[in-house]
Scaffold this motif. Structure first.
Motif, PDB file in Angstrom:
ATOM      1  N   THR A 567       0.844  -1.196   0.000  1.00 28.08           N
ATOM      2  CA  THR A 567       0.000   0.000   0.000  1.00 28.08           C
ATOM      3  C   THR A 567       0.879   1.246   0.000  1.00 28.08           C
ATOM      4  O   THR A 567       1.870   1.319   0.736  1.00 28.08           O
ATOM      5  CB  THR A 567      -0.927   0.001   1.233  1.00 28.08           C
ATOM      6  OG1 THR A 567      -1.645  -1.249   1.265  1.00 28.08           O
ATOM      7  CG2 THR A 567      -1.921   1.137   1.165  1.00 28.08           C
ATOM      8  N   LEU A 640      -7.205   0.219  10.116  1.00 31.08           N
ATOM      9  CA  LEU A 640      -6.076  -0.042   9.228  1.00 31.08           C
ATOM     10  C   LEU A 640      -5.003  -0.773  10.027  1.00 31.08           C
ATOM     11  O   LEU A 640      -4.591  -0.304  11.089  1.00 31.08           O
ATOM     12  CB  LEU A 640      -5.521   1.276   8.682  1.00 31.08           C
ATOM     13  CG  LEU A 640      -4.155   1.223   7.983  1.00 31.08           C
ATOM     14  CD1 LEU A 640      -4.246   0.458   6.665  1.00 31.08           C
ATOM     15  CD2 LEU A 640      -3.620   2.638   7.745  1.00 31.08           C
ATOM     16  N   LEU A 642      -1.131  -2.180   9.739  1.00 29.93           N
ATOM     17  CA  LEU A 642       0.151  -2.324   9.064  1.00 29.93           C
ATOM     18  C   LEU A 642       0.937  -3.407   9.776  1.00 29.93           C
ATOM     19  O   LEU A 642       0.974  -3.451  11.013  1.00 29.93           O
ATOM     20  CB  LEU A 642       0.933  -1.009   9.084  1.00 29.93           C
ATOM     21  CG  LEU A 642       0.252   0.213   8.445  1.00 29.93           C
ATOM     22  CD1 LEU A 642       1.198   1.409   8.462  1.00 29.93           C
ATOM     23  CD2 LEU A 642      -0.215  -0.090   7.036  1.00 29.93           C
ATOM     24  N   LYS A 779      -0.158  -3.742   4.231  1.00 26.00           N
ATOM     25  CA  LYS A 779      -1.443  -3.638   4.920  1.00 26.00           C
ATOM     26  C   LYS A 779      -2.080  -5.015   4.964  1.00 26.00           C
ATOM     27  O   LYS A 779      -2.028  -5.772   3.991  1.00 26.00           O
ATOM     28  CB  LYS A 779      -2.361  -2.657   4.186  1.00 26.00           C
ATOM     29  CG  LYS A 779      -3.722  -2.458   4.837  1.00 26.00           C
ATOM     30  CD  LYS A 779      -4.593  -1.475   4.061  1.00 26.00           C
ATOM     31  CE  LYS A 779      -5.134  -2.110   2.795  1.00 26.00           C
ATOM     32  NZ  LYS A 779      -6.205  -1.293   2.155  1.00 26.00           N
TER      33      LYS A 779
END
Length: 813
Positions: A567, A640, A642, A779
């Protein structure tokens, strides 16, 4: 010292310190009976698989593990030689050669097999000279002053050499490579019993050891683990933490002091091939003892003793069963020069402490043994005058020397062929967060279990992880079904409370249904679990908050996981991170701060970090406006995650002929707070990426001299700034923020000596057109997200502060 580097033997020995368990508590725990199980199990790897992952023809790495064209060394070629011609005692070792018996200041010359003198050393006050580093042209140098002859040169490679002294030339002597080992009889004939003693290396050097058996020798054999470091693992009656815990759980333990430390002989170095080879020799000699179950041993230890395990395992001792390294680095040079910027904080202090403790009597307990009549310990101190000053040595190596590849663990772990249990914290305040770069370098056909978490250096011995550690050792070293006795479990809570501030016991016996004798079934169930386990948001829900303990565990097939999505977010105007690159040219600038790296970020010592995050005095402050640029996403409409390393794909005008940047990832929360996530650094003169190690998410630089370029202040250069691995949940309503600034302010215990630049130097970061700068990270979707935003300053290793908006300065204004 204010900070106790990597470990302090006045404490429980965890780097960063865990206070010694009270003796009566040890006695109480030791009195609790342990349940034992069945046969020893081990696993071996595959030479071909390891060879495929090693860089072939790599111009950056110079490996010479054996003397070219020579057969295995004979017994006559090993150990000290009393040379008739010169009257000297000559001891060739692994990439070293030591001479004793000369007179003070006498010239001792080393010549190669062609008869050329390559270095002359003047003997020290004891008539000694030690050859390990060879200049690129012959020099005459006084030995014993702690300095290299020059940084322009190489190591003493394996092969045939001779010594010239007093007009005479010695017989040939053979300097060994790390893979040139002694025969089985050399190890089998050595005898060790319970208590303090010595083990002999292939070059004749003796290392001090301390053996602690869980019962009489005649009641053995016992499953056995070795803890190997330059601290005080062989100090009698004061085992290091890994050994102490393993001993309480029924293992025999052996603490081994590296050469040149404690009562061990030889010249001390930091993770050099001689030290690696010593580990091989120690493992083989210990495993040969009659009291060792299955004549195979494991290794334990955190930090120094954890890092050492990786080096030792890379030498492939045949009788090593498994290793359990925790809180490790991937390379000593990159630890001292993160991103090519000198670490003037913790790492510098640690190396200075190693130099001090490696002096004769530098650990105090060795002096006590000498005073009580230990003549071997006393004799082993004499050569300490030949030690280098490692703080000075490391700072002089401003570029990565190719021969240092022999210590670069990313290049060595492909050789490891034993099961491995490895843990670490992304924000480790001592060793940093580069350890995930090792994961995909291990042989995929060899068992491994990696555990990652947000947190601090000592956390590997916390209740969050220690039961998992014990399970691994039970299966792969003891060959037994893990089974912690109820009495030990109940007593452990007060120990963990004292050392981590949390009243929590060892975990439950997860494989109790397989007791008493279904070892294969239990091990199959254990092996079927995910190889990578991520412990999420440690500290958020513990009691008290900020202590170790995850909210949820995520199971991955690798790190980053295969289903991670690459991403990209682009720097845009109005301080935004956007999904698409701006079409028009644009740039922002900040004023470079050479002194920002020296700013103190904490008043805590390294012994404070095992306790609650909420109690740590972390001074986590943003750089003043004008000294950074920062960009953030709009408020996230979904959570989100990571997970993995990444990089900032950056266009920059450095504003000077040298410079460095730091990239910080943070979460701007809906409550107006900002949480630290991870960092990356790069000295901008380093231009060459290391193709053999760089992949989709890892950006690795060579850091060698020829790949370094002087910058033109007003010209664009393209650099990819590596960001260390991290796993973090950015909650819905939060914003992902990226800031670029001069190195400093974000890492407790680390500081930086930034490159100098003229006053008012402006660093310009591109954000559009042909000079678009972007953040690239993996991601991961579809994960279980714990409910609720963690309270500020509860996530371990992730300080929190009030969010302050900055106005980026457009370039040229």
């Amino acid at each position: 010292m204010h900070n106790a580097p990597y470990g302090d033997t006045a404490h429980f020995g965890i780097p960063g310190g865990i206070h010694m368990l009270h003796r009566r508590r040890l006695a109480m725990l030791a009195a609790v009976p342990l349940l034992v199980g069945s046969a020893l199990t081990a696993c071996s790897g595959n030479d071909d698989a390891a060879a495929k992952k090693a860089p072939a023809g790599d111009p950056v790495a110079k490996f010479v593990r054996t003397a070219p064209g020579m057969a295995a060394p004979s017994a006559a070629e090993l150990g000290p030689h009393e040379d008739e011609a010169t009257g000297l005692t000559i001891t060739p070792g692994v990439e070293t050669l030591t001479v004793t018996g000369a007179k003070k200041s006498a010239a001792v010359a080393l010549e190669n097999s062609d008869g050329q003198v390559i270095l002359t050393l003047l003997a020290d006050d004891e008539g000694q000279a030690h050859f390990a580093y060879i200049p690129d042209k012959p020099l005459t140098v006084q030995s014993g002053e702690g300095d290299l002859p020059t940084i322009d040169g190489d190591v003493l490679f394996p092969g045939i050499y001779r010594v010239r002294f007093g007009g005479k030339t010695s017989a040939d002597v053979r300097v060994l490579g790390v893979d040139e080992v002694a025969g089985d009889d050399f190890y089998a004939k050595q005898k060790l019993g319970d208590g303090f003693g010595y083990v002999t290396m292939r070059d004749g050097v003796t290392l001090s050891v301390d053996v602690s058996l869980p019962g009489p020798i005649e009641d053995g054999p016992y499953p056995t683990v070795v803890e190997y470091s330059g601290y005080s693992p062989s100090k009698p009656d004061e085992p290091q933490p890994g050994s102490m815990i393993a001993g309480l759980l029924g293992f025999a333990t052996v603490g081994v002091n590296m050469r040149g430390t404690g009562c061990s002989g030889g010249v001390f170095e930091v993770f050099n091939p001689a030290q690696q080879a010593d580990g091989y020799d120690a493992i083989e000699a210990i495993a040969a003892q009659s009291w060792v179950k299955g004549n195979k041993v494991g290794m334990v230890g955190l930090s120094y003793a954890g890092i050492a395990q990786l080096y030792v395992a890379s030498t492939r001792p045949p009788h090593l069963a498994a290793i359990a390294p925790q809180s490790v680095i991937d390379d000593p040079w990159r630890e001292q020069w993160p991103g090519g910027v000198y670490n003037g904080g913790f790492t510098k202090q640690w190396l200075e402490e190693r130099t001090r403790q490696a002096e004769a009597g530098g650990q105090s307990w060795d002096g006590e043994r000498i005073a009580k009549g230990d003549k071997t310990c006393g004799a082993n101190q004499l050569i300490r005058s030949q030690n280098l000053d490692f703080g000075k040595f490391g700072k002089a190596l401003v570029n990565f020397p190719p021969s240092a590849a022999a210590r670069f663990l990313q290049l060595l772990v492909p050789r490891i062929e034993v099961p491995t249990f490895l843990t670490g914290g992304y924000q480790d305040e001592q060793t940093g967060g580069r350890f995930p770069y090792l994961f995909n370098k291990f042989d995929p056909d060899t068992f491994h279990r990696f555990k990652l978490y947000n947190g601090h250096h000592p956390d590997g011995y916390s209740p969050m992880l220690i039961t998992d550690w014990y399970e691994f050792l039970s299966f792969y070293v003891a060959g037994e079904i893990p089974n912690i006795a109820d009495g030990i479990r109940q007593a452990s809570g007060s120990v963990f409370e004292e050392n981590f501030g949390i009243d929590q016991n060892f975990g439950e016996n997860r494989f109790a249904d397989h007791l008493p004798d279904d070892f294969e079934g239990a091990k199959a169930a254990y092996d079927a679990e995910s190889p990578v386990q991520v412990l999420v948001e440690s500290g958020a829900d513990t009691n008290p908050v900020g202590t170790t303990g995850e909210r949820v565990r995520w199971d991955f097939d690798q790190y980053p996981p295969k289903d991670a999505k690459k991403t990209t977010w682009y720097f845009d105007d109005d301080r935004l991170l956007s999904d698409a690159a701006p079409s028009g040219e644009g740039a922002d600038s900040f004023e470079y701060e050479p002194d920002s790296g020296r700013l103190a970020t904490t008043s805590a010592s390294s012994t404070d970090f095992q306790y609650s995050q909420t109690k740590l005095p972390i001074h986590y402050e943003q750089a003043p406006e004008g000294n950074l640029v920062a960009y953030a996403t709009p408020e996230l409409t979904n959570d989100l995650v990571l997970a993995g390393p990444g990089y900032l794909d950056m266009w920059v005008k450095p504003g000077a002929d040298d410079g460095a940047v730091q990239v910080d990832l943070t979460e701007v929360r809906p409550d107006g707070e900002e949480t630290y996530v991870q960092s990356g650094w790069l000295a901008l003169q380093h231009a060459g990426e290391y193709a053999e190690l760089t992949d989709e998410y890892q950006v690795e630089y060579t850091f060698i001299q020829r790949d370094r370029e002087v910058l033109k202040p007003d010209e664009w250069v393209h650099r990819r700034v590596p960001i260390m691995g991290v796993t973090h949940i950015f909650r819905k309503g939060s914003r992902l923020r990226v800031s670029v600034q001069s190195p400093g302010r974000s890492r407790p215990l680390w500081s930086f000596v930034n490159p100098e630049a003229p006053a008012d130097t402006q660093v310009t970061i591109g954000r559009g057109g042909e000079h678009a700068t972007s953040l690239v990270m993996p991601k991961v979707d579809g994960l279980e997200i714990p409910e609720g935003l963690p309270a500020c300053n509860t996530l371990r290793g992730q300080p929190c502060r009030d969010y302050i908006e900055v106005s980026n300065t457009p370039a040229g204004e």
